[in-house]
Design a protein around this motif. Structure first.
Motif, PDB file in Angstrom:
ATOM      1  N   GLN A  26       0.902  -1.393  -0.082  1.00 31.14           N
ATOM      2  CA  GLN A  26      -0.094  -0.020  -0.032  1.00 31.14           C
ATOM      3  C   GLN A  26       0.851   1.458   0.167  1.00 31.14           C
ATOM      4  OE1 GLN A  26      -2.829  -0.195   3.323  1.00 31.14           O
ATOM      5  NE2 GLN A  26      -4.073  -1.629   2.450  1.00 31.14           N
ATOM      6  N   SER A  27       2.044   1.266  -0.377  1.00 31.48           N
ATOM      7  CA  SER A  27       2.900   2.351  -0.289  1.00 31.48           C
ATOM      8  C   SER A  27       2.702   3.312  -1.436  1.00 31.48           C
ATOM      9  CB  SER A  27       4.492   1.969  -0.273  1.00 31.48           C
ATOM     10  OG  SER A  27       4.504   1.201  -1.499  1.00 31.48           O
ATOM     11  N   TYR A  28       1.960   2.918  -2.221  1.00 38.31           N
ATOM     12  CA  TYR A  28       1.431   3.889  -3.415  1.00 38.31           C
ATOM     13  C   TYR A  28       0.039   3.301  -3.751  1.00 38.31           C
ATOM     14  CZ  TYR A  28       2.968   0.668  -7.138  1.00 38.31           C
ATOM     15  OH  TYR A  28       3.313  -0.415  -7.881  1.00 38.31           O
ATOM     16  N   TYR A  29      -0.789   4.128  -4.219  1.00 38.80           N
ATOM     17  CA  TYR A  29      -2.217   3.715  -4.586  1.00 38.80           C
ATOM     18  C   TYR A  29      -2.260   3.216  -6.049  1.00 38.80           C
ATOM     19  CZ  TYR A  29      -7.395   4.037  -5.093  1.00 38.80           C
ATOM     20  OH  TYR A  29      -8.598   3.707  -5.350  1.00 38.80           O
ATOM     21  N   PHE A  30      -2.921   2.320  -6.105  1.00 37.24           N
ATOM     22  CA  PHE A  30      -3.045   1.496  -7.536  1.00 37.24           C
ATOM     23  C   PHE A  30      -4.444   0.831  -7.681  1.00 37.24           C
ATOM     24  CE2 PHE A  30      -2.394  -2.099 -10.642  1.00 37.24           C
ATOM     25  CZ  PHE A  30      -1.847  -1.469 -11.557  1.00 37.24           C
ATOM     26  N   GLU A  31      -4.979   1.410  -9.088  1.00 42.76           N
ATOM     27  CA  GLU A  31      -6.434   0.964  -9.241  1.00 42.76           C
ATOM     28  C   GLU A  31      -6.570   0.649 -10.634  1.00 42.76           C
ATOM     29  OE1 GLU A  31     -11.201   1.452  -8.428  1.00 42.76           O
ATOM     30  OE2 GLU A  31      -9.514   2.611  -7.441  1.00 42.76           O
ATOM     31  N   ILE A  45      -3.032   5.804 -10.751  1.00 44.72           N
ATOM     32  CA  ILE A  45      -1.797   5.254  -9.741  1.00 44.72           C
ATOM     33  C   ILE A  45      -1.479   6.717  -8.826  1.00 44.72           C
ATOM     34  CG2 ILE A  45       0.688   5.074  -9.536  1.00 44.72           C
ATOM     35  CD1 ILE A  45       0.352   3.473 -12.230  1.00 44.72           C
ATOM     36  N   GLY A  46      -1.565   6.633  -7.460  1.00 43.90           N
ATOM     37  CA  GLY A  46      -1.282   7.720  -7.000  1.00 43.90           C
ATOM     38  C   GLY A  46      -0.199   7.537  -5.756  1.00 43.90           C
ATOM     39  N   ASP A  47       0.388   8.740  -5.547  1.00 46.04           N
ATOM     40  CA  ASP A  47       1.542   8.524  -4.512  1.00 46.04           C
ATOM     41  C   ASP A  47       0.977   9.247  -3.014  1.00 46.04           C
ATOM     42  OD1 ASP A  47       4.388   8.693  -3.698  1.00 46.04           O
ATOM     43  OD2 ASP A  47       3.955  10.649  -3.126  1.00 46.04           O
ATOM     44  N   PHE A  48       1.077   8.295  -2.023  1.00 45.19           N
ATOM     45  CA  PHE A  48       0.501   8.802  -0.832  1.00 45.19           C
ATOM     46  C   PHE A  48       1.276  10.138  -0.089  1.00 45.19           C
ATOM     47  CE2 PHE A  48      -1.299   4.246  -0.461  1.00 45.19           C
ATOM     48  CZ  PHE A  48      -2.489   4.740  -0.586  1.00 45.19           C
ATOM     49  N   THR A  49       2.577  10.270  -0.465  1.00 47.59           N
ATOM     50  CA  THR A  49       3.142  11.464   0.183  1.00 47.59           C
ATOM     51  C   THR A  49       2.920  12.707  -0.467  1.00 47.59           C
ATOM     52  OG1 THR A  49       5.217  10.890  -1.229  1.00 47.59           O
ATOM     53  CG2 THR A  49       5.130   9.942   0.832  1.00 47.59           C
ATOM     54  N   THR A  50       2.919  12.682  -1.918  1.00 42.38           N
ATOM     55  CA  THR A  50       2.619  14.167  -2.393  1.00 42.38           C
ATOM     56  C   THR A  50       1.090  14.265  -2.644  1.00 42.38           C
ATOM     57  OG1 THR A  50       3.106  13.112  -4.539  1.00 42.38           O
ATOM     58  CG2 THR A  50       4.880  14.121  -3.374  1.00 42.38           C
ATOM     59  N   ALA A  53      -1.442  12.083  -8.627  1.00 39.73           N
ATOM     60  CA  ALA A  53      -1.995  10.900  -9.343  1.00 39.73           C
ATOM     61  C   ALA A  53      -1.772  11.053 -10.773  1.00 39.73           C
ATOM     62  CB  ALA A  53      -3.217  10.604  -8.758  1.00 39.73           C
ATOM     63  N   ILE A  54      -1.570   9.897 -11.516  1.00 38.03           N
ATOM     64  CA  ILE A  54      -1.641   9.706 -12.872  1.00 38.03           C
ATOM     65  C   ILE A  54      -2.813   8.549 -13.232  1.00 38.03           C
ATOM     66  CG2 ILE A  54       0.210   8.023 -13.079  1.00 38.03           C
ATOM     67  CD1 ILE A  54       1.244   9.061 -15.423  1.00 38.03           C
ATOM     68  N   VAL A  55      -3.245   9.063 -14.440  1.00 44.88           N
ATOM     69  CA  VAL A  55      -4.276   8.174 -15.057  1.00 44.88           C
ATOM     70  C   VAL A  55      -3.724   7.765 -16.411  1.00 44.88           C
ATOM     71  CG1 VAL A  55      -6.548   7.703 -15.939  1.00 44.88           C
ATOM     72  CG2 VAL A  55      -6.188   9.290 -13.917  1.00 44.88           C
ATOM     73  N   ILE A  56      -3.765   6.154 -16.619  1.00 45.80           N
ATOM     74  CA  ILE A  56      -2.972   6.036 -17.901  1.00 45.80           C
ATOM     75  C   ILE A  56      -4.145   5.358 -18.628  1.00 45.80           C
ATOM     76  CG2 ILE A  56      -1.342   4.290 -18.967  1.00 45.80           C
ATOM     77  CD1 ILE A  56       0.277   4.580 -16.511  1.00 45.80           C
ATOM     78  N   ASP A  57      -4.342   5.522 -19.993  1.00 43.41           N
ATOM     79  CA  ASP A  57      -5.383   5.177 -20.959  1.00 43.41           C
ATOM     80  C   ASP A  57      -6.891   5.122 -20.261  1.00 43.41           C
ATOM     81  OD1 ASP A  57      -3.545   4.288 -22.655  1.00 43.41           O
ATOM     82  OD2 ASP A  57      -3.371   2.066 -22.037  1.00 43.41           O
ATOM     83  N   PRO A  58      -7.211   6.576 -19.814  1.00 47.78           N
ATOM     84  CA  PRO A  58      -8.632   6.740 -19.595  1.00 47.78           C
ATOM     85  C   PRO A  58      -9.661   6.679 -20.559  1.00 47.78           C
ATOM     86  CG  PRO A  58      -7.568   8.827 -19.844  1.00 47.78           C
ATOM     87  CD  PRO A  58      -6.227   7.641 -20.015  1.00 47.78           C
ATOM     88  N   LYS A  59     -10.704   6.178 -20.112  1.00 44.95           N
ATOM     89  CA  LYS A  59     -11.908   6.107 -21.083  1.00 44.95           C
ATOM     90  C   LYS A  59     -12.612   7.478 -21.129  1.00 44.95           C
ATOM     91  CE  LYS A  59     -15.116   3.953 -17.632  1.00 44.95           C
ATOM     92  NZ  LYS A  59     -16.149   3.068 -17.442  1.00 44.95           N
ATOM     93  N   ILE A  76      -5.325  14.773  -9.612  1.00 43.02           N
ATOM     94  CA  ILE A  76      -4.874  14.326 -10.888  1.00 43.02           C
ATOM     95  C   ILE A  76      -4.027  15.313 -11.549  1.00 43.02           C
ATOM     96  CG2 ILE A  76      -5.402  13.264 -13.085  1.00 43.02           C
ATOM     97  CD1 ILE A  76      -7.857  12.127 -12.048  1.00 43.02           C
ATOM     98  N   THR A  77      -2.733  14.777 -11.596  1.00 43.28           N
ATOM     99  CA  THR A  77      -1.781  15.910 -12.084  1.00 43.28           C
ATOM    100  C   THR A  77      -1.117  15.506 -13.529  1.00 43.28           C
ATOM    101  OG1 THR A  77       0.052  15.210 -10.814  1.00 43.28           O
ATOM    102  CG2 THR A  77      -0.960  16.700 -10.006  1.00 43.28           C
TER     103      THR A  77
END
Length: 493
Positions: A26-31, A45-50, A53-59, A76-77
């Motif tokens: 759980q050191s970074y978020y992944f869904e 994918i999200g970083d818990f410290t900062t 988040a990044i989204v790859i191949d969004p619908k 989401i940056t």
């Protein structure tokens, strides 16, 4: 007493290990966000410290990513893609417009495969950083020239990647097909070049650690490969052991032959998606709400020859439908069938089961850029219109015509399905090619269409009727009923 102490110590050690593993996991978020209608996966994918988040191949109906961000307090940056998609309309630009995130896209593949709108370019070896999470870019051409893979590293825990977002490069049980540019986009001669590039990319990727998890862009049901699994993810070790595509280590020629053989015919809309995902286009930030048509409005639709698509269950449609309407039953494959059978320039009116179905239909169509919806009819039974019934036949009636040549029996399944067993004397014209083969349909004797379960046969029946062929009947039970009744099927020699 000693045994009790040892048992307690063992339990404490086990709990400690479980806690540490959980922390690491759980050191970074992944869904993984999975769209069953197009068998398409995107990743958050999200970083818990900062909290970046990044989204790859969004619908394109992007509210799911906004909800994930809101629920987990992420911003989401960054937004990216593995390649220029052919099977769905990417929502990357919509999501970037809604979040003001950076749009990071591949600049690999040469001048003909560059995105033609503003973005920040990604090259092989580039690293996207978000706190302790890094995504290293690996150029993996083959499926398309610009394809990239994201190697995900948790820098606080590991120095090497443990996850790979592979897009349409490597699937669970398969690899991406290199023939789409030729078959769908008209790039003559590109499939063999792509197959050789794909072979080289697999060799390159195979040098990574065997425990790297593979998270692909599609699952079973997608036209982007031959033997995709419905398992969400795999490992490089498992793919090396189980995927046939990984068994050609020193045999490029054998791999090229294998990967190009037996690929399914791509849906017609793939060529449209390639262009729309590459060039500037209108954005759709929200799921649109379309008008519900009155009886008078529906009459005008019929008078003006707008395309009416009846999405109700095939049994309901058989009992009564608007003459000249096209039947495409609402289900997981609705968008694929509409994209294969309908011109993007046509304005659509959709017949739906009820008011609750309209959003579902709108979402499915916007995912392939089919936005030209004029309105919905959700109460056809109350429209007081003269409806037409489908001309159905039973398996017993079909059997009466075998070997008599007094009817034409058409099997609208795929060539592979037909080859695995078909009704004696039936001709194979697959549903997606039917419109281009109307000259093969008999004008002087009855025509019976069928498929596996009746869903495609109902579409074929409506398409032929709309094309002016009136001597048409439908065997709705199809091959399923034929085999249930243990009636003989034949195979090609």
């Amino acid at each position: 007493m000693l045994n009790k102490i040892n048992l307690k110590s063992a339990l404490l050690l086990l709990i400690s290990l479980l806690i540490n593993n959980k922390i690491k996991a759980q050191s970074y978020y992944f869904e993984r966000v999975y769209d069953e209608t197009l068998a398409q996966a995107s990743y958050f994918i999200g970083d818990f410290t900062t909290k970046e988040a990044i989204v790859i191949d969004p619908k394109r109906d992007m509210d799911v990513y906004l909800n994930i961000a809101k629920t987990n307090n992420f911003k989401i940056t960054k937004i990216s893609e593995t390649h220029i998609h052919a099977d769905f309309l990417s929502g990357a630009r919509e999501l970037a417009a809604a979040t003001n995130a950076d749009l990071l896209l591949s600049d690999e593949g040469g001048k003909n495969w560059q995105y033609q709108f503003p973005h920040k370019g990604l090259k092989d070896g580039n690293i996207i950083s978000m706190g302790q999470v890094e995504l290293k870019i690996m150029h993996t051409p083959g499926h398309t020239p610009e394809s990239i893979t994201f190697l995900v590293v948790d820098t606080k825990v590991f120095t090497t990647p443990k996850r790979a977002i592979t897009g349409d490069f490597i699937f669970v049980g398969d690899v991406g097909r290199p023939d789409l540019l030729e078959k769908a986009a008209g790039q003559v001669g590109s499939q063999e070049i792509g197959a050789k590039q794909l072979f080289a990319s697999i060799l390159k990727f195979s040098k990574l650690s065997d425990d790297v998890e593979i998270w692909a862009g599609h699952g079973a049901g997608s036209f982007c490969g031959k033997t995709l699994s419905n398992i969400p993810h795999s490992t490089l070790k498992d793919e090396k052991l189980n995927s046939k595509a990984f068994q050609f280590k020193n045999d490029e020629k054998g791999f090229v032959k294998y990967i190009l053989e037996g690929q399914p015919s791509p849906p017609k809309y793939f060529a449209v998606m390639k262009q729309m995902n590459k060039e500037k286009r209108p954005l759709l930030i929200e799921v649109p709400v379309h008008q519900k048509l009155t009886h008078q409005a529906l009459q005008k639709v019929i008078e003006n020859n707008l395309l009416i698509i009846d999405t109700r269950n095939k049994n309901m449609v058989a009992e009564g439908h608007i003459p000249g309407s096209l039947h495409i039953e609402n289900g997981k494959s609705l968008a694929t069938w509409i994209g294969s059978l309908v011109d993007y320039q046509q304005q659509l009116v959709l017949i739906a089961d009820d008011d609750d179905t309209t959003e579902d239909l709108t979402r499915k169509l916007m995912r392939i850029g089919m936005d030209n919806i004029y309105g919905f009819v959700t109460d056809l039974d109350k429209m007081n219109m003269e409806l037409e019934k489908s001309n159905l036949v039973t398996s017993t009636e079909v059997q009466k015509h075998l070997d008599k040549n007094d009817v034409q029996i058409i099997d609208v399944r795929t060539e592979n399905e037909y080859g695995n067993g078909h009704i004696r004397g039936a001709e194979n014209i697959s549903l997606t090619t039917l419109k281009n083969n109307l000259h093969k349909i008999s004008k002087d004797r009855p025509v019976i269409v069928h498929c596996q379960s009746g869903v495609r046969a109902a579409m074929a029946y409506s398409l032929l009727k709309k094309s002016g062929i009136q001597n048409i009947k439908m065997f709705s039970g199809g091959i399923n009923e034929w085999t249930e009744k243990k009636i003989e099927l034949v195979k090609e020699n």
